[in-house]
Scaffold this motif. Structure first.
Motif, mmCIF file in Angstrom:
data_model
loop_
_atom_site.group_PDB
_atom_site.id
_atom_site.type_symbol
_atom_site.label_atom_id
_atom_site.label_comp_id
_atom_site.label_asym_id
_atom_site.label_seq_id
_atom_site.Cartn_x
_atom_site.Cartn_y
_atom_site.Cartn_z
ATOM 1 N N HIS A 62 0.609 -1.112 -0.043
ATOM 2 C CA HIS A 62 0.014 -0.330 -0.058
ATOM 3 C C HIS A 62 0.719 0.874 -0.529
ATOM 4 C CE1 HIS A 62 -4.419 1.578 1.638
ATOM 5 N NE2 HIS A 62 -3.424 2.717 0.715
ATOM 6 N N HIS A 64 2.095 5.054 -1.863
ATOM 7 C CA HIS A 64 1.197 6.181 -3.672
ATOM 8 C C HIS A 64 2.194 6.917 -4.132
ATOM 9 C CE1 HIS A 64 -3.294 4.733 -2.368
ATOM 10 N NE2 HIS A 64 -2.555 5.225 -1.181
ATOM 11 N N LYS A 153 -8.880 -0.700 -6.555
ATOM 12 C CA LYS A 153 -9.028 -0.525 -5.241
ATOM 13 C C LYS A 153 -10.377 0.179 -5.277
ATOM 14 C CE LYS A 153 -7.552 2.336 -1.335
ATOM 15 N NZ LYS A 153 -6.830 3.536 -1.366
ATOM 16 N N HIS A 242 -5.735 -0.317 5.075
ATOM 17 C CA HIS A 242 -5.377 0.459 6.071
ATOM 18 C C HIS A 242 -6.817 0.280 6.957
ATOM 19 C CE1 HIS A 242 -8.311 3.789 4.197
ATOM 20 N NE2 HIS A 242 -7.530 3.878 2.776
ATOM 21 N N ASP A 318 0.507 2.429 3.675
ATOM 22 C CA ASP A 318 -0.736 3.764 3.045
ATOM 23 C C ASP A 318 0.317 4.843 3.115
ATOM 24 O OD1 ASP A 318 -2.436 5.132 1.811
ATOM 25 O OD2 ASP A 318 -3.718 5.636 3.892
#
Ligand SMILES: [Zn+2]
Length: 462
Positions: A62, A64, A153, A242, A318
């Motif tokens: 996870h 970004h 997702k 998360h 995350d």
């Protein structure tokens, strides 16, 4: 090219023993008792791992990197982000490509492939974020699964931006029943949160802490329950991303007790930080603005128990860093404009080791399982990655369980101007890191190359 990692303690999700590991080219060739491997011929480099653990490289499912959000872009791109990951003992990431409204999944995948190409220093894959589901997009899901993008997702939050309605979510779930993909869910009730945010702003409540106060734990629990129920009706597994709230964990626990294939990850920020951080003076609370938000301190024990008892199967980060300067600052005077996210890609392995293994909350095997093996299994990377066995990729970390490190923005490699754990001392540090047989971090120094990482085709559920 041959490499021998000698004298270390090999740790996998199931085993712990003194052993040597022989690497040939990009793969693990053999594992044997100490001194049992005498490679013949050719050049061989030897890594001494005496007194250290040798573990499968961390897998962070996870992240970004280079992601547009709220009028700005996450501060780490695929180069700085994957180099930071490598420093922290992570050798694979699964990032998120985003389909914006009106676009094809193909367009989104091409865009994110281009972001990573020539930049990633470690191997990577993608989940596909679907924001606009129609018949053509549904058909495209099958093609993506065949090409190794085996997870999607969906959002139950951010109405008007990312959120899908229940019917679309249900259709996507049904589709994965046929194509072997896996749905990952951002589970928060976006409608409720939107109303609460507007109400708070109308009342002049603009400080960072209101980000947390307008995203109740029950909004996460409700969506978690609904996501699992939709997956149950579709007859497919589901993975909650998360997970932060004890109330949401209860929903996963109840589902698993009923035998449902419900999976969930949590993140270090929910294990080590809490709502109290939002009360830090001035605008400092903005450092911790992320969704879901940090929860009351008592939640941490509940999450650790979930990790120990397998109601939670993975710890991912995350990782979505935004600098305080010019990025988080966008939300001065309006918490809803603070870009959501925080850095963590580099600190995960050490934090979970220090806070989990050293405190006796989880075993060293469980640590490897949560940070590498289990995410590899859930997302179709196992046994190529996530374990130490002949034939697996030589993604390996020599980890010193006794070395201490003070986490600080001054010494970490993430391209962001603060660290949420600033000043925290951890014991247990990734020392030498190999990606497909090549040493990419040696004694804390990056020796790899941007662009050396490859896109990894992941397998569908069998
Ligand atoms: Zn995320």
């Amino acid at each position: 090219m041959k490499t021998l990692i000698r004298g270390g303690t090999v740790v996998t999700a199931t085993d712990q023993y003194r052993g040597d590991i022989l690497i040939e080219d990009e793969k693990i060739a053999a594992v044997a008792a100490p001194g049992g491997l005498i490679p013949e011929g050719g050049q061989i480099s030897v890594i001494d791992a005496a007194g250290k653990y040798v573990i499968p490289g961390g897998i962070d499912v996870h992240t970004h990197l280079d992601m547009p959000f709220g009028g700005t872009t996450s501060a780490d791109d695929f180069e700085s982000g994957t180099i930071a990951a490598a420093h922290g003992g992570t050798t694979s990431v699964v990032d998120f490509a985003i389909q914006y409204k009106g676009q094809t999944l193909r367009h989104a995948l091409d865009a994110w492939m281009a972001k990573a190409d020539g930049k990633a220093a470690i191997d990577y894959g993608f989940h596909m974020i679907i924001t606009d589901l129609n018949d053509a997009v549904e058909a495209e899901m099958d093609a993506l699964v065949r090409e190794g993008v085996t997870s999607f997702k969906l959002f139950m939050a951010y109405p008007g931006v990312f959120m899908l309605d229940d019917a679309s979510i249900f259709r996507a779930l049904l589709r994965t029943g046929a194509n072997g993909g896996t749905i990952c869910m951002h589970a928060e009730n976006g409608g409720v949160i939107d109303v609460l945010v507007k109400k708070a702003l109308a009342e002049g409540k603009t400080a960072p802490k209101y980000h947390a106060l307008t995203r109740p734990a029950r909004a996460e629990a409700e969506a978690t329950h609904r996501a699992i129920a939709l997956a149950e009706m579709a007859g497919v597994p589901i993975y909650i991303v998360h997970l932060s709230a004890a109330e949401a964990l209860e929903m996963v626990t109840v589902a698993r007790d009923r035998g449902l294939p419900a999976y969930a990850e949590t993140c270090p920020q929910y294990l080590f930080l809490s709502y109290d951080n939002y009360e830090e003076p001035d605008f400092s609370g903005a450092k911790y603005v992320m969704s879901p938000p940090l929860r009351p301190k008592e939640t941490q024990d509940r999450l650790w128990r979930g990790l120990a008892g397998n109601d939670l199967q993975a710890v991912s980060t995350d990782h979505c860093p935004f600098c305080m300067k010019e990025q988080k600052e966008l939300g001065k005077g309006d918490f809803s404009k603070i870009p959501n996210g925080a850095p963590g890609i580099e600190t995960r392995m050490s934090l979970v080791f220090d806070g989990g293994v050293r405190t006796g909350k989880i075993s060293v095997n469980r640590w490897v399982e949560l940070t590498s093996t289990s995410p590899a299994k859930i997302f179709g990377l196992f046994p190529r990655k996530g374990t130490i066995a002949p034939g697996s990729d030589a993604d390996l970390v020599v980890f010193d369980p006794n070395r201490k490190q003070t986490l600080s923005v001054k010494t970490l490699h993430m391209k962001v101007d603060y660290n949420p754990y600033e000043g925290r001392q951890v014991t247990g540090v990734s020392e030498t890191v190999l990606s497909r047989g090549k040493v990419i971090v040696e004694n804390g120094k990056f020796t790899g190359r941007a662009g050396a990482g490859s896109f990894v085709k992941r397998s569908p559920r069998s």
